[in-house]
Design an enzyme around this catalytic site. Structure first.
Site, short mmCIF file in Angstrom:
data_model
loop_
_atom_site.label_atom_id
_atom_site.label_comp_id
_atom_site.label_asym_id
_atom_site.label_seq_id
_atom_site.Cartn_x
_atom_site.Cartn_y
_atom_site.Cartn_z
CE1 TYR A 75 -8.78 2.89 8.35
CE2 TYR A 75 -9.12 5.06 9.30
CZ TYR A 75 -8.30 4.37 8.82
OH TYR A 75 -7.18 4.52 8.30
CG ASP A 82 -0.79 -5.52 0.52
OD1 ASP A 82 -1.98 -5.54 0.00
OD2 ASP A 82 -0.38 -4.43 0.92
N GLY A 119 0.78 -1.14 0.05
CA GLY A 119 0.10 0.10 0.13
C GLY A 119 0.60 1.26 0.02
CB THR A 144 -0.16 10.11 5.20
OG1 THR A 144 -0.17 10.21 6.50
CG2 THR A 144 1.18 10.19 4.39
NE ARG A 203 3.75 -19.89 17.15
CZ ARG A 203 2.98 -20.60 16.62
NH1 ARG A 203 1.87 -20.39 16.47
NH2 ARG A 203 3.18 -21.68 16.08
#
Ligand SMILES: O=c1ccn([C@@H]2O[C@H](COP(=O)(O)OP(=O)(O)O[C@H]3OC[C@@H](O)[C@H](O)[C@H]3O)[C@@H](O)[C@H]2O)c(=O)[nH]1
Length: 272
Positions: free
Chosen positions: A164, A52, A31, A194, A125
């Site tokens: 969102y 992705d 992205g 941004t 983990r």
């Protein structure tokens, strides 16, 4: 190493690895922000695993990285579990433009909630440090401007932006519960609007919309009465902030990036 008798011997990975170079997992690495993070990490000498599913990104966005000896692309949806050995995780995966995240709002909530559970579980983990991408949208329709990290926000739980806003609020809650319960080394970045190179022209956010409209000699579309304010961040500065937040000890666990005052678009476009 080949010994005199022809037998091979292998040094243990930990002995070979230079402590300053890390194995870094970047979710949403194809992205806009994720690909800039991958580039910066590769330039610094790290090994980068880019995860992705191309939901809002494309192969062409990371074409320059394919074939880099320290870059590995893994096509995977973070709503499904994923395991790998790594030292650091940048959990950036999530559609970010309002147009994109409202397109399939249930999927957006799943990406935030399930994606963060999977990545926090992985960090626990393998004892990796994890930076969780949050957003200025966790403030909702704020009653305080500019917002600082200690403001709790004013969010509508059932609006069209809630998938969102609330999804990202849960990512913060999960991060802090993994810290409290399992001592996971977390960082939370509340990233503001941004912009910069690599942004998709049809991203749908205000900066790319206005630039495209100006280039096509079209009218600028201002939603509402134009009195909204935003704190805009240039992508290189935002990436600087994220990398410093990840690497430095002693910073607050939650940081707004950029952390300066809100601008009206008019001021932003005139100044920029
Ligand atoms: O063409 C446009 C686009 C947008 N706008 C307005 O411009 C403002 C900014 O909208 P954007 O679509 O760029 O995105 P927002 O600032 O609302 O949220 C964005 O920035 C913060 C990030 O964390 C989020 O991922 C992202 O959703 C809004 O008030 C919007 O209504 C216009 O007036 N015209």
């Amino acid at each position: 190493v080949r010994k005199k008798d022809g037998q091979r011997s292998y040094q243990r990975c930990q002995e070979q690895a230079s402590p300053q170079f890390k194995r870094v997992l970047v979710t949403g690495g194809a992205g806009f922000l994720g690909s800039h993070i991958c580039r910066r990490l590769l330039a610094e000498g790290h090994e980068v695993m880019c995860l992705d599913n191309y939901f809002t990104s494309t192969r062409s966005g990371i074409a320059d990285l394919m074939g880099h000896p320290r870059f590995e692309f893994i096509r995977h949806d973070v709503t499904e579990p994923f395991f790998c050995e790594c030292d650091m995780i940048y959990n950036m995966a999530c559609p970010a433009s309002p147009v994109h995240y409202q397109w399939n709002p249930i999927k957006t909530t799943k990406v935030s909630v399930l994606g963060t559970i999977h990545m926090m579980g992985l960090a626990k983990r393998v004892k990796a440090r994890i930076l969780q991408a949050s957003t200025s949208e966790i403030y909702g329709d704020p009653e305080v401007t500019p917002q600082s990290e200690d403001y709790w926000g004013h969010v509508n739980t059932i609006g069209v932006r809630s998938c969102y806003d609330e999804g990202k609020r849960v990512t913060e809650t999960l991060a802090f519960d993994y810290l409290r319960m399992n001592n996971v080394d977390i960082r939370v970045a509340r990233i503001f609007n941004t912009y910069g190179p690599g942004m998709h022209p049809y991203d749908g956010r205000v900066v790319s919309n206005f630039i495209l409209q100006a280039l096509h000699d079209e009218d600028i579309t201002i939603y509402g009465d134009g009195s909204q304010t935003r704190s805009f961040g240039y992508v290189d500065d935002t990436v600087d902030g994220l990398i410093r937040l990840m690497n430095q000890a002693g910073l607050p666990a939650v940081l707004c990036i950029p952390c300066f005052c809100q601008n009206s678009w008019w001021r932003f476009f005139v100044v920029t």
